[in-house]
Design an enzyme around this catalytic site. Structure first.
Site, PDB file in Angstrom:
ATOM      1  N   GLU A  70     -13.923   1.912   6.264  1.00 31.29           N
ATOM      2  CA  GLU A  70     -14.170   3.216   5.659  1.00 31.29           C
ATOM      3  C   GLU A  70     -15.231   3.081   4.582  1.00 31.29           C
ATOM      4  O   GLU A  70     -15.137   2.222   3.704  1.00 31.29           O
ATOM      5  CB  GLU A  70     -12.902   3.796   5.020  1.00 31.29           C
ATOM      6  CG  GLU A  70     -11.864   4.307   5.986  1.00 31.29           C
ATOM      7  CD  GLU A  70     -10.723   5.032   5.273  1.00 31.29           C
ATOM      8  OE1 GLU A  70     -10.939   5.472   4.114  1.00 31.29           O
ATOM      9  OE2 GLU A  70      -9.647   5.166   5.869  1.00 31.29           O
ATOM     10  N   GLU A  91      -3.995   1.422   4.353  1.00 31.61           N
ATOM     11  CA  GLU A  91      -4.139   1.096   2.932  1.00 31.61           C
ATOM     12  C   GLU A  91      -2.756   0.851   2.341  1.00 31.61           C
ATOM     13  O   GLU A  91      -2.242   1.655   1.548  1.00 31.61           O
ATOM     14  CB  GLU A  91      -4.863   2.236   2.189  1.00 31.61           C
ATOM     15  CG  GLU A  91      -6.321   2.381   2.600  1.00 31.61           C
ATOM     16  CD  GLU A  91      -6.984   3.632   2.011  1.00 31.61           C
ATOM     17  OE1 GLU A  91      -6.246   4.501   1.483  1.00 31.61           O
ATOM     18  OE2 GLU A  91      -8.221   3.735   2.079  1.00 31.61           O
TER      19      GLU A  91
END
Length: 389
Positions: A320, A195
């Site tokens: 995710e 991320e």
């Protein structure tokens, strides 16, 4: 994971007193039922499997639904290989992964932190590389797909000022990972970044700014170029790249630049949606129904992924997703079924984020009891599998 910068620490602490010194079901010393992986050179593994030359659009059709080994190899406390248990989860065993496979999952994501295991010359510790391979082999040897990434790194925030230095380290790291795993076939997928974002800023989770989104694209290009320049099967390796923060926001998704002329690229997206239900700490937001407005965010996400990527020939994996526990197992199961079914309609596999956390008021995304190799929330697992029907 996302949103709260202290979330993983908090959720791990709640479990640490129970789990830190425990060993999971099974024997951690053997990677695939044969000789231990420890002792192999970190320069290259002994695996030399033939890789199929297929585009990622075909590969993702073989992927069903997945599970992430969260807060484990991506933990960044402790020292050396002991960092695996520094956030409260126990040592990973092959039996854990067998339990996951037997439940119907056919892909494992192995989030991994590397920076604390690298020296001043950006060389990865050999013992850490071998332990990562051991865990990869727990799944790979059982014919499962595996996503291996870099996770919780604190050296690649996307700023122009530090881009050159970060890119140098990124290329050095992926050169070592790519070289070590060069003989693995298409079941091993590399995810270049987790991320990437401007941590601890106002734009950390809001889709970023022009600078952040552009530098992330530069990082992705450097990652792809590095892997493609290595030997073994890396010319045909399937690679996942995220947008800014792997965000599902329109601004982040539409800013992603897909490398041209490479048919083995997959977009990585993280989406805990609807946010209030799935990720927020509002325990009153615990209701969901496919028949009301609470489903709209999921429908919008899938429509956006389809028009932005799928319709243009670029596959997507939601690396995710999940819904934290709010004493609502049956509702979470219904949510999981709806989410996975909508993703399946557009050909997007999803991987549940399991951080091994079950108690306290933190982000409790755990569904597998790693000590007993049993499912703490079997109804949710059933809901995930039902979404594939």
């Amino acid at each position: 994971m996302k949103k709260n910068t202290v979330k993983k620490f908090l959720s791990a602490v709640t479990a640490s007193f129970m789990l830190l010194s425990l060993s999971g079901c099974g024997d951690k010393n053997t990677a695939d039922g044969g000789e231990p992986a420890n002792g192999q050179s970190s320069a290259a593994s002994s695996v030399n499997d033939e890789i199929r030359d297929i585009p990622s659009t075909e590969l993702v059709k073989e992927i069903k639904v997945g599970w992430s080994l969260g807060n484990t190899l991506d933990s960044n406390g402790g020292t050396g290989v002991d960092s695996e248990t520094s956030w409260g989860n126990i040592v990973t065993t092959k039996e854990m992964i067998t339990t996951v496979k037997d439940a119907g999952f056919n892909i494992i994501r192995i989030p991994t932190t590397w920076g604390i295991h690298m020296d001043e010359n950006n060389v990865v510790d050999e013992a850490w590389m071998n332990r990562v391979q051991e865990v990869v082999d727990y799944a790979y040897s059982q014919d499962m797909f595996v996503i291996l990434n870099i996770h919780h790194e604190e050296w690649h925030d996307p700023y122009y000022e530090t881009e050159a230095e970060s890119t140098e380290k990124l290329k050095a790291l992926w050169t070592q990972i790519g070289t070590h795993f060069a003989g693995y076939d298409e079941k091993l997928i590399f995810e270049g970044l987790n991320e990437p974002r401007k941590r601890n800023t106002a734009m950390e989770w809001n889709g970023g700014d022009d600078e952040g989104r552009e530098v992330v694209n530069h990082f992705n290009a450097a990652f792809v170029e590095t892997i493609r320049g290595l030997g073994g099967n890396n010319a045909k390796r399937h690679l996942m790249i995220p947008g800014y923060a792997a965000s599902s926001s329109d601004s982040a998704l539409k800013a992603i630049k897909v490398p041209e002329g490479d048919d083995k690229i997959i977009i990585s997206v993280h989406a805990y949606t609807p946010y209030a239900f799935a990720l927020s700490d509002d325990f009153s937001a615990r209701k969901f129904s496919p028949d009301d407005t609470s489903a709209n965010d999921i429908i919008y996400l899938m429509d956006t992924l389809k028009t932005t990527f799928i319709d243009n020939g670029t596959p997507v994996i939601i690396g995710e997703f999940g819904a934290r526990a709010k004493a609502n197992e049956d509702i979470r199961a219904e949510w999981a079924t709806f989410y996975v079914s909508k993703a399946k309609e557009i050909g997007v596999p999803c991987l549940w984020w399991d951080n091994g956390a079950f108690s306290g008021n933190g982000e409790n995304f755990g569904i597998l009891n790693r000590s007993s190799c049993t499912w703490e929330y079997p109804v949710i697992v059933e809901g995930l599998m039902k979404g594939l029907e």
